[in-house]
Scaffold this motif. Structure first.
Motif, short mmCIF file in Angstrom:
data_model
loop_
_atom_site.label_atom_id
_atom_site.label_comp_id
_atom_site.label_asym_id
_atom_site.label_seq_id
_atom_site.Cartn_x
_atom_site.Cartn_y
_atom_site.Cartn_z
N ILE A 814 1.05 -1.04 0.09
CA ILE A 814 -0.17 -0.02 -0.04
C ILE A 814 0.98 0.99 -0.09
CG2 ILE A 814 -0.18 0.25 2.54
CD1 ILE A 814 -3.44 0.73 1.99
N GLU A 815 0.43 2.41 -0.65
CA GLU A 815 1.48 3.23 -0.76
C GLU A 815 0.56 4.58 -0.81
OE1 GLU A 815 0.97 1.58 -4.61
OE2 GLU A 815 3.02 1.11 -3.84
N GLY A 816 1.35 5.67 -0.77
CA GLY A 816 0.67 7.07 -1.18
C GLY A 816 -0.25 7.90 0.01
N HIS A 817 -0.54 7.06 1.06
CA HIS A 817 -1.26 7.74 2.12
C HIS A 817 -0.34 8.73 2.94
CE1 HIS A 817 -4.96 5.54 0.53
NE2 HIS A 817 -4.11 4.79 0.25
N GLU A 818 -1.32 9.36 3.79
CA GLU A 818 -0.59 10.22 4.73
C GLU A 818 -0.17 9.52 6.03
OE1 GLU A 818 -2.81 11.58 7.37
OE2 GLU A 818 -4.29 10.06 6.45
N GLU A 819 0.41 10.01 6.72
CA GLU A 819 1.05 9.32 7.84
C GLU A 819 0.14 8.57 9.05
OE1 GLU A 819 4.15 11.64 10.42
OE2 GLU A 819 3.63 10.52 12.02
N LYS A 820 -1.05 9.23 9.29
CA LYS A 820 -1.64 8.48 10.30
C LYS A 820 -2.29 7.33 9.71
CE LYS A 820 -5.97 9.60 13.08
NZ LYS A 820 -7.04 8.69 12.26
N PHE A 821 -2.91 7.48 8.38
CA PHE A 821 -3.50 6.00 7.69
C PHE A 821 -2.45 4.97 7.59
CE2 PHE A 821 -4.41 3.73 4.01
CZ PHE A 821 -5.65 3.48 3.97
N MET A 822 -1.04 5.40 7.31
CA MET A 822 -0.10 4.27 7.42
C MET A 822 0.18 3.71 8.79
SD MET A 822 0.65 4.39 4.09
CE MET A 822 2.04 3.75 3.29
N ARG A 823 0.24 4.61 9.58
CA ARG A 823 0.34 3.99 10.90
C ARG A 823 -0.71 2.85 11.35
NH1 ARG A 823 0.03 7.75 14.82
NH2 ARG A 823 -0.15 9.60 13.82
#
Lengths: 878, 145
Positions: A814-823
């Motif tokens: 998964i890629e390209g999302h902002e920090e909170k989503f990635m966390r």
């Protein structure tokens, strides 16, 4: 200097480094980490572009050569970056990759280079010398007309063609192609308004360019030849006769401009206008949607003496809407045939049987409220028709029969149905102006036939009547188009409603659910394109623009000649043929397929295999995969071998020592770490902390209750698979390692019998953020391991990961999302790593799988709701 | 990532594009200057300190590849990012072989460009650090001898 070098080499990896060298080593770590990070970025970008390529190959999204070139260039640049940075990490160790890279890149270049085949050496070719074998010099339109004139001996006005060589001469003289390509690349093709501006700019560019002197001379000399046959000062028509117009199943109907009744002094300008129309909005979006390469279309232009038409029109040697109908269809209007073609007048319609002598089967005489005629000096004018003549048939029965005979002759000569434009001159002679193959469609309901009487829902009918211009049923909100600007906002899936069936509305057809117009005929350009794109179209529906309200949902039954209020599922269901993929088989599509072969396939699957070598990289994906694996190893071993206190691997400490070791690549710790341990509180790595949170959120309940069979399966594997034997483990795989920096984390872990890797980059640059996850192995038998891989990937899919299962391995990205989503996504992965361990043992059946899934999903939901926030140290360590 | 302000030179013959880009990068707290040709760029580099150059590949006069070659020759520490409207694999690879930091295609996202600029600058400052270290060691070594 020498002493300096000697010092460095002599030092080796031993302890007791003087303080100044510690700082130097710190810099070395930083540099290495920087290269590693650049490699990861490039790796991420390359994989993203490859995925985009695959999507383009699967989906129905149109793309052009600009996309292919840009994608190939971006992937090459990134793969080169990867190779370069890997060689920075391990100087001299992977030089061979440059050769592999070069070889693959040359393969792609070869595919991309367009073999230009230019045949002929004449800038201009007289019609009297043209025949159908010259289609690649003068385009099929003029080649056919030459054939009609010289071989079939039917009347065609005198004329000539400016060849494709002439076109290239013009483009090269002004160096236009490079500039046009640049502008196309810089435009977002999906946005109508941008495409519109691009189209306008390019057309201006062409019109402002000059016609080279030799070309000008050739054109004017050919014109003087026409004058000899048709009289001094004769006016001419100029029409496109583009090469590539006749490619498989493409009509190009009305995509290009025609100029009628042009005087000698304006021929060159008209010529440029027609060249420019290669970049009309309609033509550009048509090419994009049909996968036709820009460079494959060269604009030959036909120039013929103007026929001052009394009447004219278009005929089809068979019914285009019904393959079983053999009668000849004639559409005719007063004046020039222009108004049939551009759909501005609803023409008279004759049906003539094809036997000899023919018989007029039907005669539908319409009110033709306008006509186009030639001005004496130049140009055409529109005359409004009132009174008697507007209601009289525009041709006599004899003329209709003569036309039908011509149609039959042409069809017999060409061996297939034809679409023919004609005009009756003021001398009474019927001239043929165009002749091309006609595409016929299978009709399920003969056109015009009414649905069974007493059809139930007559209350919902808004409009009835008109004629089927393209069969089928479509449903969507009404969108009324009155001017060009309206076209720019045309919503995807709407029903296009317009007063006239103008060819320029064709640019919206790829997005339209159906078309309804008040004027127009089945022989017009818009109808042609609608049939080509399988968009149902109903033409000649009176008051459609008044009766239909903007935004209202309607169902258009083009076969039943009705427009219904709302959505009529019964009608739609009967016609739910999938739209054909117009890209597949096109030159652009085939080009992408060819280049993708050198880019997308992955052959180096198993890093433990002896085949996993630089020399075996045959695609860019192979290089990418290989370099990634090696870079992680290089960084790992460097970090592990440098025993200086700050950077060497440390055991994670959280109340007690954990079975996790940490390698700090750069700025992964907040402060100094101890000699042996690092406290969890001292970790600064954003992705590691997120992952850790998921790993420790829900206490692991121990191995799930195992059925006897599952337990046996574990034991069996453990005795037969040497990789599971603890004495055989490689150093890298033996422990659970985190490699971290502030924004990076790579966790290689072995829980139970499965092996998983999580790698993540999470920071302030959303476009560079990514998480990749691999999961493989297990101790149970093969079917159970596969089931678990599928299980894990299905859960990850639900949370937005792209996943792939190969045998018993699951891959997710998964890629390209902002920090909170990635966390949050990392927390989910952390949870899954812990809680799916040894799950393969209970994967005996799909029912058991589903049972377990609900528990896992509910846990994940609580994690996402933040019910377990706060870093925890698990009570029992592994 | 915490990045200090650094200095960027934009080279592009399209005045409109150049102007907009200069403006937008200035808003992002960079020291930015724009010139319209490779020749001008080389001149500027002799008198001003620049960390990263963003170079258009296709320009009248000296083309981007030649400009890159000369920049790398005369100012080896300056990082160069190629930016082009003409996607070409061959030029991309040639540029990177000559030492370009990266090759970007128009249209590009301004943030993407900013990230690349930051990465290029970071590479450069790491190299400077290394060189400084080496000098110190060499000097220390010399002093000791």
């Amino acid at each position: 200097m020498l002493s300096f070098l000697r010092k460095i080499f002599a030092r080796g990896d031993h302890e007791a480094i003087p303080p100044m060298d510690v700082e130097e080593l710190r810099t070395t770590f930083k540099v290495r980490y920087h290269h590693f990070k650049l490699l990861l970025n490039a790796n991420n970008k390359a994989l993203e572009m490859m995925t985009e390529m695959e999507h383009a190959l699967h989906g129905n999204r149109p793309f052009g050569m600009a996309f292919i070139k840009a994608a190939c260039t971006a992937i090459s640049a990134n793969v080169f970056h990867i190779v370069k940075n890997l060689n920075e990490l391990a100087p001299g160790k992977y030089e061979e990759l440059y050769d592999r890279f070069k070889e693959i890149q040359e393969n792609i270049s070869r595919e991309l280079s367009v073999r230009e085949h230019r045949i002929g050496d004449k800038l201009v070719i007289p019609l009297a010398e043209a025949d159908k074998d010259m289609a690649d010099q003068v385009g099929s339109k003029m080649a056919n007309l030459g054939e009609v004139r010289n071989r079939i001996h039917l009347p065609v006005p005198p004329g000539f063609a400016v060849s494709s060589l002439g076109y290239h001469r013009f483009m090269e003289h002004n160096k236009l192609q490079v500039e046009i390509d640049r502008r196309i690349q810089a435009t977002v093709a999906e946005r109508m308004d941008e495409l519109f501006r691009l189209s306008a700019d390019i057309q201006q560019l062409i019109i402002r360019s000059e016609v080279p002197a030799d070309l000008e001379e050739a054109i004017m000399e050919a014109y003087r030849e026409i004058e000899k046959q048709a009289g001094a000062g004769v006016r001419v028509s100029l029409r496109s006769s583009a090469l590539g117009e006749d490619m498989a199943g493409t009509s190009f109907a009305g995509q290009y401009r025609s100029e009628l009744n042009v005087s000698a002094e304006h021929i060159l300008h008209a010529y440029k206008e027609i060249l420019a129309s290669k970049y009309s909005l309609a033509a550009m979006s048509y090419r994009l949607n049909r996968g036709i390469r820009d460079e494959d279309v060269s604009m030959s232009v036909g120039c013929m003496a103007m026929v001052n038409a009394v009447a004219g029109g278009v005929m089809y040697s068979r019914n285009p809407m019904d393959i079983r109908d053999t009668s000849i269809l004639i559409n005719s209007v007063w004046g020039l045939p222009k108004s049939v073609v551009d759909g501005s007048v609803t023409p008279d319609a004759f049906t003539v049987s094809r036997d000899d002598p023919g018989e007029i089967l039907s005669r539908d005489v319409r009110v033709k409220d306008r006509k186009f005629v030639c001005y004496p000096d130049e140009g055409v004018c529109r005359l409004d028709l009132t009174g008697e003549s507007s209601e009289l048939p525009s041709i006599t029965d004899e003329q209709a029969l003569e036309l039908a005979r011509m149609a039959v002759r042409l069809e017999e000569y060409y061996g297939g149905p034809q679409d023919i434009e004609w005009a009756v001159g003021d001398d009474g002679i019927i001239y043929l102006l165009q002749c091309r193959p006609l595409q016929q469609m299978e009709s399920t309901r003969p056109p015009g036939e009414q649905p069974p009487a007493g059809s139930d829902d007559s209350a919902a009918i808004i409009l009835a009547g008109g004629m089927t211009a393209s069969p089928g049923v479509g449903c969507g909100p009404v969108y009324i188009v009155r001017k060009d600007m309206d076209a720019l906002q045309f919503p995807e899936g709407a029903v296009l409603v317009a007063s006239q069936s103008l060819p320029r509305w064709a640019s919206m057809l790829s997005r339209a659910a159906a078309v309804v117009t008040e004027q127009g005929s089945v022989a017009g350009h818009l109808a042609n394109v609608a049939r080509e794109f399988s968009v149902p179209a109903l033409f000649g529906v009176l008051h459609a623009t008044q009766q239909l309200k903007q935004g209202d949902l309607v169902t258009v039954d083009a076969d039943g000649l009705k427009v219904y209020e709302g959505r009529i599922d019964a009608l739609l269901a009967a016609r739910s043929e999938p739209k054909k993929n117009l890209m597949a088989g096109s030159p652009v599509y085939e080009m992408l397929e060819k280049v993708a072969e050198h880019i997308v396939p992955l052959n180096l699957l198993d890093p433990d295999s002896t085949e996993f070598r630089a020399r075996n990289c045959t695609t860019f994906h192979d290089i990418t995969r290989f370099c990634h694996e090696k870079s992680v190893q290089e960084v790992f071993s460097f970090g592990k071998e440098h025993h200086f206190s700050e950077r060497s691997s440390k055991q994670l400490f959280c109340k007690v020592p954990m079975q996790f070791w940490i390698i700090n690549l750069d700025d992964g710790f907040k402060g100094e770490a101890g000699r042996k341990y690092v406290q969890l509180d001292n970790i600064a790595s954003i992705p590691m902390l997120a992952l850790w949170e998921g790993m420790t959120a829900v206490p692991w309940g121990g191995p799930p209750p195992v059925d006897t069979k599952g337990f046996m399966a574990v034991l069996m594997q453990a005795t037969t698979n040497p990789a599971l034997d603890p004495t055989m483990k490689s150093d890298y795989a033996a422990r659970n390692y985190f490699m971290i920096s502030r924004n990076f984390c790579n966790l290689s872990s072995r829980f139970g019998f499965h092996f998983s890797t999580v790698e993540a980059l999470v920071g302030e640059r959303p476009s560079e953020n990514y998480i990749s996850f691999q999961f493989k192995g297990g101790a149970a038998d093969y079917p159970r391991r596969v089931r678990r891989a599928v299980f894990v990937s299905s859960i990850l899919q639900d949370y937005g990961f792209r996943t792939e299962v190969k045998e018993d391995a699951a891959f997710a990205r998964i890629e390209g999302h902002e920090e909170k989503f990635m966390r949050e996504r990392l927390a989910i992965l952390g949870y899954l790593i812990i809680h799916t361990r040894q799950l393969d043992m209970i994967m005996s059946s799909n029912a058991a799988v589903n049972n377990h899934k609900s528990k896992i999903v509910s846990d994940i939901e609580s994690i996402l709701r933040g019910e377990y926030t706060g870093k925890k140290c698990p009570t029992g360590s592994n | 990532m915490q990045v200090d302000a650094f200095s960027v030179l934009l080279v592009d013959d399209e005045p409109e594009f150049l102007e907009t880009l200069v403006k937008r990068l200035k808003k992002r707290k960079l020291t930015v200057h724009g010139v319209k040709s490779g020749e001008e760029a080389l001149q500027w580099l002799t008198k001003e300190s620049v960390d990263v150059v963003v170079l258009d590949v296709k320009m009248p006069g000296m083309d981007g590849i030649e400009a890159l070659r000369q920049i790398k020759q005369n100012h080896p520490l300056v990082e160069v990012i190629m930016l082009t409207g003409h996607a070409s694999m061959e030029v991309a690879i040639e540029g990177m072989e000559l030492g370009a930091f990266d090759y970007l295609m128009k249209p590009m996202d301004i943030d993407e460009l900013l990230y690349k600029l930051q990465d290029a600058y970071q590479k450069q400052s790491l190299r400077r650090q290394k060189i400084k270290k080496m000098k110190e060691v060499v000097e220390a070594g010399d002093a000791g001898n």
